[in-house]
Design a protein around this motif. Structure first.
Motif, PDB file in Angstrom:
ATOM      1  N   THR A 201       0.867  -1.178   0.000  1.00 31.94           N
ATOM      2  CA  THR A 201       0.000   0.000   0.000  1.00 31.94           C
ATOM      3  C   THR A 201       0.910   1.236   0.000  1.00 31.94           C
ATOM      4  O   THR A 201       2.133   1.118  -0.024  1.00 31.94           O
ATOM      5  CB  THR A 201      -0.914   0.028   1.232  1.00 31.94           C
ATOM      6  OG1 THR A 201      -0.114   0.222   2.407  1.00 31.94           O
ATOM      7  CG2 THR A 201      -1.698  -1.276   1.372  1.00 31.94           C
ATOM      8  N   ARG A 208      -1.713  -5.407   1.977  1.00 30.75           N
ATOM      9  CA  ARG A 208      -2.938  -6.174   1.778  1.00 30.75           C
ATOM     10  C   ARG A 208      -2.579  -7.649   1.714  1.00 30.75           C
ATOM     11  O   ARG A 208      -1.561  -8.022   1.117  1.00 30.75           O
ATOM     12  CB  ARG A 208      -3.649  -5.755   0.486  1.00 30.75           C
ATOM     13  CG  ARG A 208      -4.216  -4.343   0.523  1.00 30.75           C
ATOM     14  CD  ARG A 208      -5.066  -4.081  -0.722  1.00 30.75           C
ATOM     15  NE  ARG A 208      -4.275  -4.198  -1.939  1.00 30.75           N
ATOM     16  CZ  ARG A 208      -3.641  -3.190  -2.506  1.00 30.75           C
ATOM     17  NH1 ARG A 208      -3.683  -1.983  -1.967  1.00 30.75           N
ATOM     18  NH2 ARG A 208      -2.949  -3.371  -3.623  1.00 30.75           N
ATOM     19  N   ARG A 221      -5.213  -7.689   6.448  1.00 28.58           N
ATOM     20  CA  ARG A 221      -4.160  -6.674   6.366  1.00 28.58           C
ATOM     21  C   ARG A 221      -3.020  -7.090   7.283  1.00 28.58           C
ATOM     22  O   ARG A 221      -3.234  -7.776   8.280  1.00 28.58           O
ATOM     23  CB  ARG A 221      -4.686  -5.306   6.795  1.00 28.58           C
ATOM     24  CG  ARG A 221      -5.640  -4.640   5.810  1.00 28.58           C
ATOM     25  CD  ARG A 221      -4.885  -3.915   4.718  1.00 28.58           C
ATOM     26  NE  ARG A 221      -5.765  -3.247   3.780  1.00 28.58           N
ATOM     27  CZ  ARG A 221      -5.587  -2.019   3.340  1.00 28.58           C
ATOM     28  NH1 ARG A 221      -4.579  -1.300   3.782  1.00 28.58           N
ATOM     29  NH2 ARG A 221      -6.392  -1.497   2.433  1.00 28.58           N
ATOM     30  N   ARG A 283      -8.223  -9.644  -3.681  1.00 29.56           N
ATOM     31  CA  ARG A 283      -6.954  -8.969  -3.371  1.00 29.56           C
ATOM     32  C   ARG A 283      -7.116  -7.509  -2.991  1.00 29.56           C
ATOM     33  O   ARG A 283      -6.173  -6.912  -2.473  1.00 29.56           O
ATOM     34  CB  ARG A 283      -6.014  -9.052  -4.586  1.00 29.56           C
ATOM     35  CG  ARG A 283      -5.586 -10.450  -4.951  1.00 29.56           C
ATOM     36  CD  ARG A 283      -4.801 -10.439  -6.242  1.00 29.56           C
ATOM     37  NE  ARG A 283      -5.602  -9.980  -7.378  1.00 29.56           N
ATOM     38  CZ  ARG A 283      -5.102  -9.635  -8.559  1.00 29.56           C
ATOM     39  NH1 ARG A 283      -3.794  -9.692  -8.751  1.00 29.56           N
ATOM     40  NH2 ARG A 283      -5.898  -9.248  -9.535  1.00 29.56           N
ATOM     41  N   TYR A 284      -8.296  -6.931  -3.232  1.00 29.81           N
ATOM     42  CA  TYR A 284      -8.420  -5.475  -3.120  1.00 29.81           C
ATOM     43  C   TYR A 284      -9.464  -5.043  -2.101  1.00 29.81           C
ATOM     44  O   TYR A 284     -10.168  -4.067  -2.302  1.00 29.81           O
ATOM     45  CB  TYR A 284      -8.763  -4.875  -4.492  1.00 29.81           C
ATOM     46  CG  TYR A 284      -7.738  -5.178  -5.547  1.00 29.81           C
ATOM     47  CD1 TYR A 284      -6.500  -4.547  -5.540  1.00 29.81           C
ATOM     48  CD2 TYR A 284      -7.994  -6.116  -6.543  1.00 29.81           C
ATOM     49  CE1 TYR A 284      -5.543  -4.832  -6.508  1.00 29.81           C
ATOM     50  CE2 TYR A 284      -7.043  -6.404  -7.518  1.00 29.81           C
ATOM     51  CZ  TYR A 284      -5.825  -5.766  -7.489  1.00 29.81           C
ATOM     52  OH  TYR A 284      -4.887  -6.053  -8.434  1.00 29.81           O
ATOM     53  N   ARG A 285      -9.578  -5.746  -1.004  1.00 26.97           N
ATOM     54  CA  ARG A 285     -10.567  -5.384   0.013  1.00 26.97           C
ATOM     55  C   ARG A 285     -10.314  -3.962   0.515  1.00 26.97           C
ATOM     56  O   ARG A 285      -9.196  -3.599   0.878  1.00 26.97           O
ATOM     57  CB  ARG A 285     -10.498  -6.361   1.183  1.00 26.97           C
ATOM     58  CG  ARG A 285     -11.589  -6.180   2.234  1.00 26.97           C
ATOM     59  CD  ARG A 285     -11.393  -7.214   3.351  1.00 26.97           C
ATOM     60  NE  ARG A 285     -12.481  -7.209   4.296  1.00 26.97           N
ATOM     61  CZ  ARG A 285     -12.582  -6.397   5.343  1.00 26.97           C
ATOM     62  NH1 ARG A 285     -11.622  -5.492   5.551  1.00 26.97           N
ATOM     63  NH2 ARG A 285     -13.592  -6.473   6.171  1.00 26.97           N
ATOM     64  N   SER A 286     -11.388  -3.155   0.533  1.00 29.25           N
ATOM     65  CA  SER A 286     -11.272  -1.759   0.961  1.00 29.25           C
ATOM     66  C   SER A 286     -12.579  -1.329   1.609  1.00 29.25           C
ATOM     67  O   SER A 286     -13.653  -1.466   1.004  1.00 29.25           O
ATOM     68  CB  SER A 286     -10.962  -0.860  -0.242  1.00 29.25           C
ATOM     69  OG  SER A 286     -10.960   0.490   0.115  1.00 29.25           O
ATOM     70  N   TYR A 290     -15.259  -5.415  -1.604  1.00 30.22           N
ATOM     71  CA  TYR A 290     -14.331  -5.917  -2.610  1.00 30.22           C
ATOM     72  C   TYR A 290     -14.651  -5.188  -3.917  1.00 30.22           C
ATOM     73  O   TYR A 290     -15.568  -5.579  -4.649  1.00 30.22           O
ATOM     74  CB  TYR A 290     -14.483  -7.437  -2.769  1.00 30.22           C
ATOM     75  CG  TYR A 290     -14.052  -8.203  -1.537  1.00 30.22           C
ATOM     76  CD1 TYR A 290     -12.721  -8.577  -1.362  1.00 30.22           C
ATOM     77  CD2 TYR A 290     -14.967  -8.535  -0.537  1.00 30.22           C
ATOM     78  CE1 TYR A 290     -12.307  -9.266  -0.232  1.00 30.22           C
ATOM     79  CE2 TYR A 290     -14.569  -9.226   0.597  1.00 30.22           C
ATOM     80  CZ  TYR A 290     -13.245  -9.588   0.740  1.00 30.22           C
ATOM     81  OH  TYR A 290     -12.848 -10.274   1.866  1.00 30.22           O
TER      82      TYR A 290
END
Length: 327
Positions: A201, A208, A221, A283-286, A290
């Motif tokens: 990040t 991540r 994380r 891969r992009y959990r925010s 997702y």
């Protein structure tokens, strides 16, 4: 890397070119070389225009052929030919040499991102992604800006940019060491992992985490060696049915599958009577979401009514995108 970082790297390489006596002693050659390193540092990303067509084409081809071995050879030739017409007094060989270094450096540093490149084409279409540097790294960008500013105020460019790149080499080595420590921490946390993906990040110690064991996906994380798993998802084989086969043949879903190594799926019946097939990149959990997905809506006759793939940060926006696609 992002366009801004590639730009400052092109400027820095142009300053470093003053270590070449032919460049330093000829103002026309220096002007052409500076233009060449700046243009060369941007040229491989010309495929960004593919996004104007649609996300499926962009996902399949961005950082593909334009970052390949033939492209690394052809870009400097094309740029040198163009600049030699504009700056006829420039030394063509040295212009080509520094432009080639700019193009090569662009492709080389992109390999260290999580997105990666197809830099081995035409020998392999495998995506080379080492995942140690974020697409925008504030430390790398900031160091370049400081070095360029020092040059502007009179510092020797060769010494300044040589020190800059020595620091950056050390920084890359340090990032590899941190990544290895994070991967080991994830393996110790999950124990029976089959696959571990850790992606950087903008913050140095935050990563991540997406991992796969024989039975579950794990998403979370890491801060240094401390790993927090936010989601544990049971692995279910995607159904082998005509509906799923039809959905996966859609260009948006096919592009998603070609790009994503770790994804979950959902199939649901919609109030409209359509069936939704959704693929979710893990891969992009925010913010508990997702955002990178691929979605197809099919009717009872297995016709694809609408589909979409891309980064979407709200369900309302996704549904609007799908409605536009069906209109």
């Amino acid at each position: 890397m992002d366009s801004g970082t590639h730009l400052v790297m092109g400027v820095a390489l142009g300053g470093l070119a003053l270590s070449d006596p032919i460049v330093a002693q000829n103002s026309m050659t220096f002007s052409a070389v500076m233009a060449g390193t700046i243009i060369g540092s941007q040229a491989p990303d010309v495929d960004t225009v593919l996004k104007l067509r649609n996300n499926a084409v962009y996902i399949r081809h961005h950082r593909g052929i334009t970052h390949s071995i033939p492209a690394v050879i052809l870009w400097p030739l094309a740029i040198t030919g163009f600049l030699s017409l504009i700056v006829p007094g420039a030394n063509i060989f040295h212009l080509w040499l520094w432009t080639f270094l700019a193009v090569f450096l662009h492709v080389f540093v992109d390999i260290f991102n999580a997105y990666g490149t197809q830099a081995l084409r035409p020998f392999s279409k495998k995506w080379v992604a080492l995942g140690v540097i974020n697409t925008f790294d504030p430390i790398i960008f900031g160091l370049h800006c400081i070095a360029i500013l020092l040059w502007t105020f009179g510092a020797d460019p060769v010494i300044t940019f040589s020190i800059l790149y020595l620091i950056i080499v050390f920084y890359y080595i340090l990032r590899f060491a941190v990544q290895a420590a994070v991967k080991n921490a994830v393996r110790n946390t999950i124990q029976d992992e089959d696959c571990v993906i850790v992606a950087p990040t903008m913050r140095f110690f935050y990563w991540r985490v997406a991992a796969k064991s024989k039975t579950h996906y794990y998403v979370g994380r890491a801060y240094g060696r401390t790993v927090n798993i936010h989601d544990k998802i049971e692995i279910r084989p995607i159904p082998n049915t005509p509906l799923v086969d039809k959905a996966l043949s859609d260009s948006n879903l096919a592009a998603f599958v070609s790009f994503s190594p770790l994804y979950n799926w959902e199939i649901s019946e919609l109030p409209s009577g359509l069936t939704e097939v959704r693929l979710i990149d893990l891969r992009y959990r925010s913010n508990d979401r997702y955002p990178f997905v691929a979605v197809a809506h099919l009717d009872d006759d297995l016709n694809i009514i609408t589909s979409y793939t891309g980064w979407i940060f709200s369900e309302d926006k996704l549904q609007r995108k799908l409605q536009i696609g069906s209109s």
